[in-house]
Enzyme design. Structure first.
Site, PDB file in Angstrom:
ATOM      1  N   HIS A 138      -6.946   8.867   5.679  1.00  0.00           N
ATOM      2  CA  HIS A 138      -8.059   8.143   6.298  1.00  0.00           C
ATOM      3  C   HIS A 138      -8.327   8.823   7.649  1.00  0.00           C
ATOM      4  CE1 HIS A 138      -9.907   4.765   8.556  1.00  0.00           C
ATOM      5  NE2 HIS A 138     -10.161   4.200   7.388  1.00  0.00           N
ATOM      6  N   ASP A 215       1.458   5.928   7.601  1.00  0.00           N
ATOM      7  CA  ASP A 215       0.287   5.060   7.696  1.00  0.00           C
ATOM      8  C   ASP A 215       0.400   4.045   6.554  1.00  0.00           C
ATOM      9  OD1 ASP A 215      -2.130   3.803   7.400  1.00  0.00           O
ATOM     10  OD2 ASP A 215      -3.349   5.599   7.670  1.00  0.00           O
ATOM     11  N   GLN A 218      -2.464   0.640   3.768  1.00  0.00           N
ATOM     12  CA  GLN A 218      -2.685   0.198   2.388  1.00  0.00           C
ATOM     13  C   GLN A 218      -1.395  -0.171   1.663  1.00  0.00           C
ATOM     14  OE1 GLN A 218      -5.596  -0.513   1.211  1.00  0.00           O
ATOM     15  NE2 GLN A 218      -6.856   0.442   2.780  1.00  0.00           N
ATOM     16  N   LYS A 241      -5.595  -6.543   6.547  1.00  0.00           N
ATOM     17  CA  LYS A 241      -5.486  -6.163   5.133  1.00  0.00           C
ATOM     18  C   LYS A 241      -4.325  -6.914   4.462  1.00  0.00           C
ATOM     19  CE  LYS A 241      -7.066  -1.496   6.203  1.00  0.00           C
ATOM     20  NZ  LYS A 241      -8.462  -1.383   5.811  1.00  0.00           N
ATOM     21  N   CYS A 379     -14.093   6.544   4.757  1.00  0.00           N
ATOM     22  CA  CYS A 379     -13.457   7.146   5.942  1.00  0.00           C
ATOM     23  C   CYS A 379     -12.437   8.202   5.527  1.00  0.00           C
ATOM     24  CB  CYS A 379     -12.799   6.096   6.836  1.00  0.00           C
ATOM     25  SG  CYS A 379     -13.961   4.907   7.476  1.00  0.00           S
TER      26      CYS A 379
END
Ligand code: 7TS
Length: 421
Positions: A138, A215, A218, A241, A379
């Site tokens: 991303h 990261d 997600q 999220k 993104c």
């Protein structure tokens, strides 16, 4: 729908052990109509819906507890401070950090990565050093490193993917060199759902003393995360999220690393003493939480963590794995529809294109059926370029989605295909 399919759907839902009807009752927004159609929300990778347990907690906080934290001796200030710090403890336990002091509250994944780049990065990255990322990232895990590399004369290196959307691990091995100072990699691709083998990648980077940032934007919503077992040096994610409010996120870092990092922003609450000549700073995590933080956001995120824990992370993961497999199967039957990538393990999201239809047209037609997906570059422009696509249509899933909603998606995708062919 054939009886066999219904039966297998039933089995898989029962197999996950998640009572999805009960879960859906916790999310009042799922009952709204879009036009005259029931909402089918398949955009949780952008932001998840919030259960009433979270919105009630935030409301209760403002009605019964609101005050500034860490400063007042009065009842409300202590009550707000307790609630804020209790959330930190919950989050540390949820992710199995070694101590709550390893959890820093930030606005979200984007701010967490910028914080690491601007503090740890500015201290540790020098001219000709290399920062290793991947083609799946991303923009939030690309641009902060580019800014740092430009400032320092360092280089950004990129692990390529194969045509199935998987990282090329042989290339990864070769890119890990004596110049590599950081591996910063996404756990799950937000655009195509690839789950990266981060445990093995962390192990290989650590064998060369290279720190690793994951990261987790997600992965935190979809997979059980054990930070001590993973052994990554930094892990970042966004509350919104994870069924929590917007504007709150988490930076995890091993305490010895946090302690070595200079402050990110200066201001109230992060200092020990201030004179015009010299200021000394508090220890982490306060050192990185200058100013009045998003107290209600932290308290709401704590409620979201409770919610996920009550449902059971393994149960959520099993349910979502069923949904993704079912969606892959159903969408593959739509003429002219192409699923993007075919990794062995996919979680959270899948992307597709339909011959002759622009993804924005797909998004608009699906919206007219009440179905919310995301169309665009997600993104992840370098990934789109690698895939040879300007954009894709992306459906993403959460604990409240059902097989029937995927049937609705399939039906609408067939409609798109007919309209454009
Ligand atoms: N990293 C990944 C892998 C993401 O998916 C996102 C947000 C971010 C970083 C940035 O998170 P933020 O909360 O700071 O914005 N991803 C998406 C998405 O896929 N659609 O909208 C936001």
């Amino acid at each position: 729908m054939s009886e066999t399919v219904s039966q297998s759907q039933l089995n898989s839902t029962l197999g996950s052990g998640l009572d999805v009807d009960a879960v859906r009752r916790d999310f009042p927004i799922l009952d709204i109509q879009v036009g005259k159609k029931p909402l089918v929300y398949l955009d949780s990778a952008a932001t998840a819906q919030k259960p009433q347990q979270v919105t009630d907690t935030i409301q209760r906080y403002y009605m019964m507890q609101n005050a500034n934290i860490h400063r007042g001796v009065h009842y409300l200030s202590q009550s707000a401070t307790d609630a804020y710090e209790e959330s930190r403890r919950k989050i540390a336990t949820f992710f199995n950090a070694a101590t709550p002091d390893e959890i820093v509250f930030v606005r979200g994944t984007t701010e967490a990565i910028n914080l690491v780049a601007q503090t740890w990065g500015r201290t540790n990255i020098k001219k000709d050093d290399e920062i290793l990322i991947s083609e799946l990232e991303h923009h939030a895990n690309i641009v902060p490193w580019q800014i740092l590399c430009e400032e320092k004369g360092a280089r950004l290196k990129v692990i390529p993917i194969d045509d199935r959307g998987r990282l090329k691990l042989d290339a990864f091995e070769k890119l890990l060199t004596s110049a590599t100072r950081l591996l910063a990699i996404t756990h799950i691709s937000n655009a195509i759902g690839t789950v990266n083998p981060i445990r093995e990648m962390i192990r290989r980077a650590h064998a060369l003393d290279i720190p690793v940032l994951i990261d987790g934007a997600q992965s935190a919503p979809h997979l059980p995360i054990d930070l001590q077992a993973l052994d990554c040096d930094f892990y970042v994610c966004s509350g919104h999220k994870l069924y929590g409010p917007t504007g709150i996120g988490i930076l995890y870092a091993k305490y010895t690393i946090l302690k070595s990092m200079p402050p990110y922003q200066g201001g109230g609450d992060m200092i020990q003493t201030v004179t015009f000549e010299k200021t000394t700073y508090k220890a982490p995590p306060e050192r990185f939480e200058a100013g009045t933080p998003n107290i209600a956001g932290v308290v709401g995120l704590g409620a979201a963590i409770d919610y996920v824990q009550n449902l059971g992370r393994d149960r959520i993961a099993r349910h979502e794995t069923d949904l993704i497999a079912y969606a892959e199967d159903r969408l593959a039957t739509v003429p002219g529809l192409k699923l993007i990538g075919s990794p062995e393990t996919r979680a959270g999201a899948l992307s597709f294109v339909i011959d002759g239809a622009h993804p924005h047209d797909i998004g608009t037609i699906l919206d007219s059926e009440g179905i919310a997906i995301r169309a665009g570059h997600h993104c992840a422009q370098p990934l789109m370029r690698r895939l040879g696509l300007p954009s894709t249509a992306r459906a993403s899933f959460a604990c409240y989605n059902t097989h029937e909603e995927i049937d609705a998606l399939e039906k609408a995708a067939r409609k798109v295909q007919k309209l454009f062919n």
